[in-house]
Motif scaffolding. Structure first.
Motif, PDB file in Angstrom:
ATOM      1  N   VAL A   4       0.860  -1.178   0.000  1.00 56.70           N
ATOM      2  CA  VAL A   4       0.000   0.000   0.000  1.00 56.70           C
ATOM      3  C   VAL A   4       0.899   1.233   0.000  1.00 56.70           C
ATOM      4  CG1 VAL A   4      -0.275   0.023   2.519  1.00 56.70           C
ATOM      5  CG2 VAL A   4      -1.984   1.135   1.084  1.00 56.70           C
ATOM      6  N   GLY A   6       0.533   5.416   0.392  1.00 58.27           N
ATOM      7  CA  GLY A   6      -0.372   6.485   0.761  1.00 58.27           C
ATOM      8  C   GLY A   6       0.396   7.647   1.344  1.00 58.27           C
ATOM      9  N   VAL A  15      -5.031   7.157   0.166  1.00 50.69           N
ATOM     10  CA  VAL A  15      -4.558   5.847  -0.286  1.00 50.69           C
ATOM     11  C   VAL A  15      -4.357   5.962  -1.786  1.00 50.69           C
ATOM     12  CG1 VAL A  15      -5.045   3.381  -0.452  1.00 50.69           C
ATOM     13  CG2 VAL A  15      -5.817   4.676   1.561  1.00 50.69           C
ATOM     14  N   LEU A  18      -3.238   0.422  -3.509  1.00 51.53           N
ATOM     15  CA  LEU A  18      -3.279  -0.793  -2.696  1.00 51.53           C
ATOM     16  C   LEU A  18      -3.322  -1.945  -3.690  1.00 51.53           C
ATOM     17  CD1 LEU A  18      -5.301  -1.438   0.490  1.00 51.53           C
ATOM     18  CD2 LEU A  18      -5.038  -3.206  -1.231  1.00 51.53           C
ATOM     19  N   LEU A  34      -5.046  -2.324   4.303  1.00 47.03           N
ATOM     20  CA  LEU A  34      -5.867  -1.142   4.504  1.00 47.03           C
ATOM     21  C   LEU A  34      -5.972  -0.794   5.985  1.00 47.03           C
ATOM     22  CD1 LEU A  34      -7.507   1.050   3.140  1.00 47.03           C
ATOM     23  CD2 LEU A  34      -9.481  -0.505   3.187  1.00 47.03           C
ATOM     24  N   ALA A  37      -2.708   0.773   7.108  1.00 48.15           N
ATOM     25  CA  ALA A  37      -2.549   2.133   6.592  1.00 48.15           C
ATOM     26  C   ALA A  37      -3.414   3.101   7.392  1.00 48.15           C
ATOM     27  CB  ALA A  37      -2.924   2.188   5.112  1.00 48.15           C
ATOM     28  N   GLU A  38      -4.643   2.701   7.700  1.00 51.59           N
ATOM     29  CA  GLU A  38      -5.533   3.558   8.483  1.00 51.59           C
ATOM     30  C   GLU A  38      -5.013   3.740   9.903  1.00 51.59           C
ATOM     31  OE1 GLU A  38      -9.696   2.568   6.130  1.00 51.59           O
ATOM     32  OE2 GLU A  38      -9.363   1.686   8.117  1.00 51.59           O
ATOM     33  N   LEU A  51      -9.734   7.949  -1.417  1.00 48.99           N
ATOM     34  CA  LEU A  51      -9.055   7.133  -2.429  1.00 48.99           C
ATOM     35  C   LEU A  51      -9.908   7.110  -3.683  1.00 48.99           C
ATOM     36  CD1 LEU A  51     -10.818   4.276  -2.527  1.00 48.99           C
ATOM     37  CD2 LEU A  51      -9.642   3.922  -0.367  1.00 48.99           C
ATOM     38  N   TYR A  62     -13.402  -1.639  -0.158  1.00 45.22           N
ATOM     39  CA  TYR A  62     -13.451  -0.344   0.505  1.00 45.22           C
ATOM     40  C   TYR A  62     -14.811  -0.107   1.164  1.00 45.22           C
ATOM     41  CZ  TYR A  62      -9.155   0.195  -2.100  1.00 45.22           C
ATOM     42  OH  TYR A  62      -7.894  -0.001  -2.603  1.00 45.22           O
TER      43      TYR A  62
END
Length: 89
Positions: A4, A6, A15, A18, A34, A37-38, A51, A62
């Motif tokens: 990923v 971002g 983002v 991914l 994901l 990353a969050e 994104l 998502y």
């Protein structure tokens, strides 16, 4: 195998990319990427994320993570849509 890319700025996570190898998709790797990353974005103070994805990619992934479509380009590319999505972290 996947990854990923971002960035965080102005309280937002973007983002950019991914990706998971096709033969490994459906095993939860995209979900893990994901989530991580969050988490990192929250650690950096981000409160929102955005994104874009195509209809032939992973809009369902998502949506499962709470992203909502705020914009859509029909026929981009022809026969498909490009979705712009966001969520509060």
């Amino acid at each position: 195998v996947g990854g990923v890319i971002g960035a965080t700025y102005w309280g937002w996570l973007h983002v950019d990319l991914l990706w998971v190898m096709e033969e490994l998709r459906g095993r939860g790797y995209g979900h893990q990427l994901l989530v991580r990353a969050e988490e990192e974005a929250r650690r950096r103070g981000a409160t929102n994320a955005y994104l874009d994805t195509f209809s032939f990619q992973a809009p369902g992934l998502y949506r499962q993570h709470g992203y909502k479509v705020f914009g859509e380009l029909q026929g981009f590319p022809p026969g498909h849509q490009r979705y712009f999505m966001t969520k509060q972290l």
